[in-house]
Scaffold this active site. Sequence first.
Site, PDB file in Angstrom:
ATOM      1  N   LYS A 261       0.835  -1.203   0.000  1.00 20.22           N
ATOM      2  CA  LYS A 261       0.000   0.000   0.000  1.00 20.22           C
ATOM      3  C   LYS A 261       0.866   1.247   0.000  1.00 20.22           C
ATOM      4  O   LYS A 261       0.476   2.280  -0.500  1.00 20.22           O
ATOM      5  CB  LYS A 261      -0.918  -0.010   1.221  1.00 20.22           C
ATOM      6  CG  LYS A 261      -1.880  -1.181   1.188  1.00 20.22           C
ATOM      7  CD  LYS A 261      -3.045  -1.000   2.140  1.00 20.22           C
ATOM      8  CE  LYS A 261      -4.030  -2.145   1.926  1.00 20.22           C
ATOM      9  NZ  LYS A 261      -5.294  -1.989   2.594  1.00 20.22           N
ATOM     10  N   ARG A 262       2.028   1.134   0.612  1.00 23.93           N
ATOM     11  CA  ARG A 262       2.904   2.310   0.709  1.00 23.93           C
ATOM     12  C   ARG A 262       3.670   2.599  -0.585  1.00 23.93           C
ATOM     13  O   ARG A 262       4.192   3.684  -0.764  1.00 23.93           O
ATOM     14  CB  ARG A 262       3.895   2.140   1.871  1.00 23.93           C
ATOM     15  CG  ARG A 262       3.295   2.499   3.216  1.00 23.93           C
ATOM     16  CD  ARG A 262       4.202   2.082   4.353  1.00 23.93           C
ATOM     17  NE  ARG A 262       4.422   0.636   4.336  1.00 23.93           N
ATOM     18  CZ  ARG A 262       3.558  -0.251   4.829  1.00 23.93           C
ATOM     19  NH1 ARG A 262       2.436   0.155   5.368  1.00 23.93           N
ATOM     20  NH2 ARG A 262       3.805  -1.547   4.776  1.00 23.93           N
TER      21      ARG A 262
END
Length: 506
Positions: A261-262
Amino acid sequence: MSAVRVRFAPSPTGALHIGGLRTALYNFLLARQTGGQFILRIEDTDQKRYVAGAEDYIQEALSWCGLSPDEGPAAGGDYGPYRQSERRETYQKYTQQLLDQGRAYYAFDTPEELNAAREAANGTFKYDALSRGKMRNSISLPAAEVEELLAKNTPYTVRLLVEPGQRVYIRDIVRGDVSFSTDELDDKVLMKTDGLPTYHLANIVDDHLMEISHVIRGEEWLSSTAHHVLLYRAFDWEDSMPQFAHLPLLLKPTGKGKLSKRDGQKLGIPVFPLSWVGATPEENLEGFRERGFHPQALLNFLAFLGWNPGTEQEIFSLEELTTAFSLDRVGNSGARFDFEKALWFNQHYISQEDIEILAPKIRQALAPWADEESDARLYQIARLYQERAKTYPEFRDQLAYLYTTPEGYDEKTIRKKWKPERQAQLTELIESYRAMNDWTPNSIKATTLAFMEKNELGFGNVLPLLRNAIAGTTSGPDAFEMLDLLGKDPALERLEAAVKLWSEQH
Ligand code: GLU
């Protein structure tokens, strides 16, 4: 084959990751292809991880992409409710059934006791056949004590009784046959102290009651599947167990490691379908929609992350995907999330869009500059630039010159193309332009060609300088169209200013 019923079962714990949307797509495709049902089920039994707004986000992402569920919290259906938080009694009933049949048991261990056991085992603790005798549960404790603990409302969890020494076989459409030994598996918690089921129990009970035929989900759930098979066994539901298909991981653009997600924030690329407004600006996430993607382009891109048609064809509408898709052609090695490829698809879809649909999007990208432009002029702009933008906001960069004077020029081109004699030559061209009565791409072209012939200049000597003078760049569509779009007076003004500056500086 009996009726295909597939479900997309996200947990509302934040923005839906792009891998989740791929899962939804594959489920949708299988349902549409077989005339089956595509079901949305919200798995919201983990109150600690629940995030307000996440369910709306999921619904909006699906509807933006045109993946409408046939059954779900909004669509309704005969198998509802479709939110697990609304199905508590069902889970309690089935948990009781397992307890009554001795396939699950009460565990009274406090969090402190569990921690102590973990520490004593140096991190290798597993609640299983070997350790459960030393813990406080309805197997290790005398029946009277269990009765008393229950009567006193002592908090408990319910755990699945996993018999050691057995093999669990999973037939996965994507991964083939996978097997696990029950010795590796722990006695999973099925019901938590808050009376809510864990993911495992709720997932199996619902898949069974909703008559799910295929479980298509990300690879990260493969390891849970052994417990799921044991649960089907415990309920005696093995005969109607769904078929499993675990989709390959999405890998970083480099191909090394799982896409996280990062990565979006780190690499400046969207890894979510829609933007998400976090509690703090650092938690804001960019979406494909806001980055300027056509949903069809995103779906086409996602379809290829794991699946391929076995032919050279790359462009597939949703209808074409529905026909061509097959779980048998989903590979089991990780799929590289290549954002450049996503841009390539998007450029294609923008280039194919009907002008009537594209023009308002361009107007929006150019807001407020183009708010007053006529449709006819916007259509002209759209036709000219349609194939040049990879995303909608790029139209703004490319067309800014129509509304603002360029702040600088492409210096490399000036160094390469500018010669002292250009000052007199281009001044002459400007005067010929000024003398023109009509200002159209064709008339501008005719005047320019006559000038080039007279001065024995080729396109390469003149057009890059013209584009650079009016737009501050040498890329762009037909230079005569650009001059026309800009309009005669501003064009002459910019040409004069550029010629003046370049002859002073070079
Ligand atoms: N609730 C799980 C998730 O968040 C779904 C796993 C499944 O599809 O079984 O992805």
